[in-house]
Design an enzyme around this catalytic site. Structure first.
Site, PDB file in Angstrom:
ATOM      1  N   GLY A  21       0.847  -1.197   0.204  1.00 13.60           N
ATOM      2  CA  GLY A  21      -0.102  -0.024  -0.091  1.00 13.60           C
ATOM      3  C   GLY A  21       0.968   1.252  -0.078  1.00 13.60           C
ATOM      4  N   TYR A 171     -13.931  -3.140  10.620  1.00 12.05           N
ATOM      5  CA  TYR A 171     -12.423  -2.594  10.652  1.00 12.05           C
ATOM      6  C   TYR A 171     -12.008  -2.745  11.844  1.00 12.05           C
ATOM      7  CZ  TYR A 171      -8.881   0.660  10.195  1.00 12.05           C
ATOM      8  OH  TYR A 171      -7.741   1.405  10.472  1.00 12.05           O
TER       9      TYR A 171
END
Length: 301
Positions: A21, A171
């Site tokens: 990422g 999450y």
């Protein structure tokens, strides 16, 4: 205590660093600082066009390779090529993550998308690259946690959150799983006598593009909420310091957890922080490890 800043990162020449990422946010700052000090940095990203632009901005010894952590096939392809090209890898920065506050979504393998991307993909990647990491004299795996993990709970009867799905808890659950994995990885590396260490870091509340993306399903209202949320965050350069310290400081130990020091760990200079009780429970670590091996098909340690 003297404040730790990026200026204290030691010479990284000769090190191979893999940052997932890395085309934006915390990952881009991390990759930039590592390359600036001489590391050969592999930007492992899903969007290779954005990754190529990041490489141009970074300069130095940086390259981009395609990796979609939400696809185990992609993880295996990426790891196989990387392992062949770099017999020794010095740093694996498991940085990539998603925050999606809309309806429940699944990965290419049918896993809940937060858990798939934030933890299971990194679990498989770490296992597939462990031999290459062990070939380095002082290799590290750095996992990116979140303060949300402290209020989360792993439901092993519904790991994929198929019942009564709620995005924010999903999450938090994925970040709890990430933290459990990092701590359990350290336990197993020590037990195996491995030279590799596992370290955790979290950025507090940091200004990245994850916040706007998380609210994009709400249209104009979502943009307003995201804008308001950004006002309460610290800069991405400050937020990246815990993971940069975890990745580069010579005295960092396996199992160490670094994060911000102020306002309930939301901002401020880097310090040692404590994982939540569930994250540190060896029984939960063992159970999550077994589940992760079964789900990913990757077994190690």
């Amino acid at each position: 205590m003297t404040e730790w800043t990026a200026d204290r990162i030691p010479d990284q020449r000769g090190r191979v660093a893999v940052v997932t990422g890395a085309n934006s946010g915390l990952g881009l700052v991390t990759a930039t600082e590592l390359a600036r000090r001489g590391a050969h940095v592999v930007l492992a990203v899903r969007n290779t066009d954005a990754g190529a632009e990041a490489v141009r901005r970074i300069g130095g010894e940086a390259e981009v390779r395609e990796l979609d952590l939400a696809s185990l096939a992609s993880v295996r392809t990426f790891a196989a090529k990387l392992a062949a090209d770099f017999p020794a890898i010095d740093l694996l920065m498991n940085n990539a993550g998603v925050v999606l506050l809309g309806p429940r979504r699944t990965s290419a393998d049918g896993f809940e998308l937060h858990l798939a991307t934030n933890m299971l993909g990194h679990f498989a990647l770490t296992g597939l690259l462990l031999d290459n990491l062990a070939a380095s004299r002082e290799a590290r795996v750095v996992g990116l946690s979140s303060i949300t993990h402290k209020n989360a709970h792993l439901d092993f009867d519904d790991l994929m959150f198929e019942r009564s799905y709620r995005a924010a808890p999903a999450y938090g659950r994925s970040k709890l799983a990430t933290t459990v994995f990092g701590i359990e990885l350290d336990r197993r590396l020590r037990a195996a006598g491995s030279p590799v260490i596992s370290v955790l870091a979290h950025p507090g509340l940091t200004r990245t593009n994850l916040t706007p993306r998380a609210w994009e399903h709400r249209g104009r209202l979502g943009r307003l909420i995201a804008w308001g949320g950004l006002l309460a965050t610290q800069s991405v350069e400050q937020g990246a310091l815990p993971q940069l310290r975890a990745a580069t400081e010579p005295d960092v130990q396996g199992g160490q957890f670094l994060g911000p020091s102020r306002l309930w760990e939301t901002r401020g200079q880097v310090t040692d922080v404590r994982a939540g009780r569930e994250a540190a429970d060896p029984a939960i670590g063992k159970r999550l490890w077994a589940a992760s091996e079964e789900l990913t098909g990757v077994s190690f340690l």
